[in-house]
Design an enzyme around this catalytic site. Structure first.
Site, short mmCIF file in Angstrom:
data_model
loop_
_atom_site.label_atom_id
_atom_site.label_comp_id
_atom_site.label_asym_id
_atom_site.label_seq_id
_atom_site.Cartn_x
_atom_site.Cartn_y
_atom_site.Cartn_z
N ARG A 24 0.84 -1.19 0.00
CA ARG A 24 0.00 0.00 0.00
C ARG A 24 0.88 1.24 0.00
O ARG A 24 1.71 1.42 0.90
CB ARG A 24 -0.90 -0.01 1.24
N ASP B 294 0.60 -11.80 9.97
CA ASP B 294 1.34 -11.88 11.24
C ASP B 294 1.01 -13.17 11.98
O ASP B 294 1.88 -13.80 12.57
CB ASP B 294 1.02 -10.68 12.11
N ASP C 105 -4.38 -9.72 12.19
CA ASP C 105 -3.58 -9.64 10.97
C ASP C 105 -3.22 -11.06 10.52
O ASP C 105 -2.47 -11.78 11.19
CB ASP C 105 -2.31 -8.83 11.22
N THR D 164 -0.80 7.62 -1.22
CA THR D 164 -2.12 7.50 -1.88
C THR D 164 -3.00 6.46 -1.20
O THR D 164 -4.21 6.43 -1.45
CB THR D 164 -1.93 7.06 -3.34
N1 URA Z 1 -5.82 -7.77 6.69
C1 URA Z 1 -5.72 -8.60 7.76
O1 URA Z 1 -4.79 -9.39 7.87
N2 URA Z 1 -6.68 -8.50 8.71
C2 URA Z 1 -7.72 -7.66 8.64
O2 URA Z 1 -8.57 -7.64 9.54
C3 URA Z 1 -7.80 -6.82 7.50
C4 URA Z 1 -6.84 -6.90 6.54
#
Ligand code: URA
Length: 209
Positions: A104, A203, A200, A108
């Site tokens: 990302r 992660d 995430d 932007t």
């Molecule tokens: N990406 C993720 O890993 N978790 C989320 O909740 C949103 C995007």
């Protein structure tokens, strides 16, 4: 408008609960994601066409069905998509794999493609784009756009968990793409996380947090 399919098989829903649970460790998380991906592959291939061939059993000759030579391609979005790849390949071992890497842009906030490597015959394949989380839809839309730019026309999307915002965005940008999810959650929070979600995905898959 592409359809949204919620894969509500009890085994998928059961395993998804452990995936969501904050107490689930990295090893268990990865194993459950792998298993759910296999089960979702079963659902996503439900409409693959069959053809009838003749087969000789030990008892008699009979007509029986085989998959009719459909060529598949799996497109995990880096990095979290890799966590579902092997699970899908267990059911679809002949599928070829392409990778799409996106980050990302901090200014932007738009996804930027930093890596793409696709099978040479990708245009002829029915593709499944794989990413555990469909949040804003930005990465999914960019990945699908990148595939269409290269001539791909048959694309499905596979996610563990989607937010309604992400589903709406993908359906608006790519109305020809069907989306398969294990769960449609409530909303996105101000940090872009799906609520309740699982945190995430990258992660938790790779123990980086
Ligand atoms: N990406 C993720 O890993 N978790 C989320 O909740 C949103 C995007």
């Amino acid at each position: 408008m592409g359809k949204l399919v919620i894969c509500d098989h009890p085994l998928i829903q059961h395993k998804l609960t452990f995936i969501r649970d904050v107490r689930t460790n990295t090893k268990e998380f990865r194993e459950h994601v792998d298993e759910v991906a296999t089960l979702m592959a079963y659902e996503i291939t439900r409409d693959i066409p069959l053809e009838t061939i003749t087969v000789q059993t030990p008892v008699a000759e009979t007509q029986s069905k085989v998959i009719s030579g459909r060529m598949l391609g799996l497109i995990p979005i880096l990095r979290a998509g890799l966590g579902m790849l092997e699970g899908v390949l267990k059911l679809l071992p002949a599928a070829k794999v392409g990778h799409v890497g996106l980050f990302r842009d901090p200014d932007t906030l738009l996804p930027v493609e930093y890596y793409i490597k696709l099978p040479t015959d990708v245009q002829e394949r029915e593709l499944i784009v794989i990413d555990p989380m469909l949040a804003t839809g930005g990465s999914a839309i960019a990945a699908i756009t990148a595939l269409k730019k290269r001539g791909c026309t048959q694309i499905k999307m596979m996610n563990l968990i989607a937010a309604p915002e992400g589903v709406a965005a993908v359906q608006a940008a790519h109305p020809d793409v069907d989306i398969y999810v294990a769960a449609l959650d409530d909303h996105l929070n101000e940090h872009g996380y799906i609520v309740p979600g699982l945190g995430d995905a990258g992660d938790r898959l790779y123990g980086t947090k």
